[in-house]
Design an enzyme around this catalytic site. Structure first.
Site, mmCIF file in Angstrom:
data_model
loop_
_atom_site.group_PDB
_atom_site.id
_atom_site.type_symbol
_atom_site.label_atom_id
_atom_site.label_comp_id
_atom_site.label_asym_id
_atom_site.label_seq_id
_atom_site.Cartn_x
_atom_site.Cartn_y
_atom_site.Cartn_z
ATOM 1 N N ARG A 188 13.168 -24.608 -42.536
ATOM 2 C CA ARG A 188 12.363 -25.577 -41.808
ATOM 3 C C ARG A 188 12.359 -26.923 -42.536
ATOM 4 O O ARG A 188 12.299 -27.981 -41.920
ATOM 5 C CB ARG A 188 10.939 -25.050 -41.640
ATOM 6 N N ASP A 210 2.307 -16.997 -36.272
ATOM 7 C CA ASP A 210 2.441 -16.127 -37.446
ATOM 8 C C ASP A 210 1.496 -14.940 -37.360
ATOM 9 O O ASP A 210 1.855 -13.812 -37.726
ATOM 10 C CB ASP A 210 2.168 -16.927 -38.723
ATOM 11 N N ARG A 264 2.821 -12.353 -34.987
ATOM 12 C CA ARG A 264 3.882 -11.570 -35.630
ATOM 13 C C ARG A 264 3.308 -10.558 -36.616
ATOM 14 O O ARG A 264 3.808 -9.434 -36.737
ATOM 15 C CB ARG A 264 4.868 -12.519 -36.319
ATOM 16 N N HIS A 288 3.286 -22.885 -42.574
ATOM 17 C CA HIS A 288 4.112 -22.179 -41.587
ATOM 18 C C HIS A 288 5.558 -22.174 -42.078
ATOM 19 O O HIS A 288 6.421 -22.882 -41.567
ATOM 20 C CB HIS A 288 4.012 -22.884 -40.234
#
Length: 312
Positions: free
Chosen positions: A89, A149, A152, A176
């Protein structure tokens, strides 16, 4: 009358818009993209499901015409390059920062009172950029990442425990990112009882590890970023705002001393309502969790420091 704009008609943006119109969260929904005809095509395809699925929302796609987004209550920003296999990211900062700032500037010309939900990666850094570039009150800039998140986390817990994910309460805080998110296993519950009563330490350690690389796992399998879960998570954030639900959802917001951090946007549990995020909930982290949060903050600040090197 309520209006929602989704900027970016790629997989995540389109899935977000699809979820929003199916739940009829607004009277009007606009999806905008820079690619000629792309948003229009996605919108027309989705609108052709209305007669089948029974939703009734004014919905259109536009190419780079921000005047069509005027008077939006909530604006979702998904614009930017998605992750490719092997890409972090962090590597997206240089490209996506310019895109996100441009979008914020253009939206504010027509919707000065909008609440922004940031999805573009790296999400915490893009949320911080949007806050600083816009000069808006902190409650109107929200990063979506923690909602995804945490979903998940519940997914992997449900698989490990062989229970319904809908009976689980589990939260991920922190940055994140694959190395910065913090699944709060100690506080996770199944129907009100600790998950530690039903799964051993090694199992829960693997669940946490799988959660942290959940996005990277899907990128490796798909060849690009995921979209179904990100789209659903973004919709959930928008729904709590538009419907003033006061749900507690972990999101990236500006910290001003909370959780021991300041001048940084990171994932923490917040109450989401009609004015944006209303307050931060203090989960009373233990010493180990607080240390992990501080380490995560250091990593996010390192990413944020790249912004100072860019000409924005």
């Amino acid at each position: 009358m309520s209006k929602i704009t989704v900027v970016g008609a790629g997989a995540v943006g389109a899935t977000t818009a699809d979820n929003i119109v199916r739940k009829e969260l607004a009277d009007e929904v606009v999806i905008l993209d820079i690619k000629e005809g792309f948003a229009e095509g996605k919108a027309l395809d989705m609108f052709q499901t209305a007669a089948i699925l029974g939703w009734d929302t004014s919905f259109k796609g536009v190419t780079n015409d921000y005047s069509q987004t005027a008077n939006s209550d909530v604006v979702v920003i998904t614009s930017g390059l998605p992750r490719k296999p092997g890409m972090t990211r962090e590597e997206l900062i240089g490209v996506n920062a310019g895109i996100v700032k441009s979008v914020v500037d253009n939206i504010l010309k027509y919707s000065p009172d909008a609440i922004f939900v940031i999805v573009s990666n790296p999400m915490d850094t893009m949320t911080y950029l949007a806050l600083k570039a816009s000069g808006l009150p902190k409650n109107r800039i929200i990063g979506m990442g923690g909602a995804l998140d945490s979903a998940r986390f519940k997914c992997y817990l449900s698989l490990a425990m062989n229970v319904s994910p809908n009976d689980l309460h589990a939260t991920v805080i922190g940055g994140h990112g694959d190395t910065t998110m913090i699944p709060l296993t100690r506080l996770a519950t199944w129907n009100g009882t600790p998950v530690t009563n039903y799964a051993d330490a090694d199992t829960l350690k693997k669940v946490a590890a799988d959660t942290m690389v959940g996005g990277a796992t899907l990128t490796g399998l798909l060849g690009t970023s995921a979209w179904y879960a990100p789209g659903a998570a973004t919709m959930a954030v928008v729904e709590s705002i538009i419907r003033d639900e006061k749900r507690v959802i972990p999101c990236s917001v500006l910290l001003e001393g909370e959780y021991g951090q300041s001048d940084i946007c990171m994932g923490v549990p917040v109450v989401l309502g009609r004015t944006g995020w209303e307050k931060i909930i203090d989960y009373k982290l233990n010493e180990e969790e607080q240390a992990l949060f501080a380490k995560s903050a250091d990593a996010v600040r390192n990413m944020n420091s790249v912004l100072a090197t860019l000409s924005l």
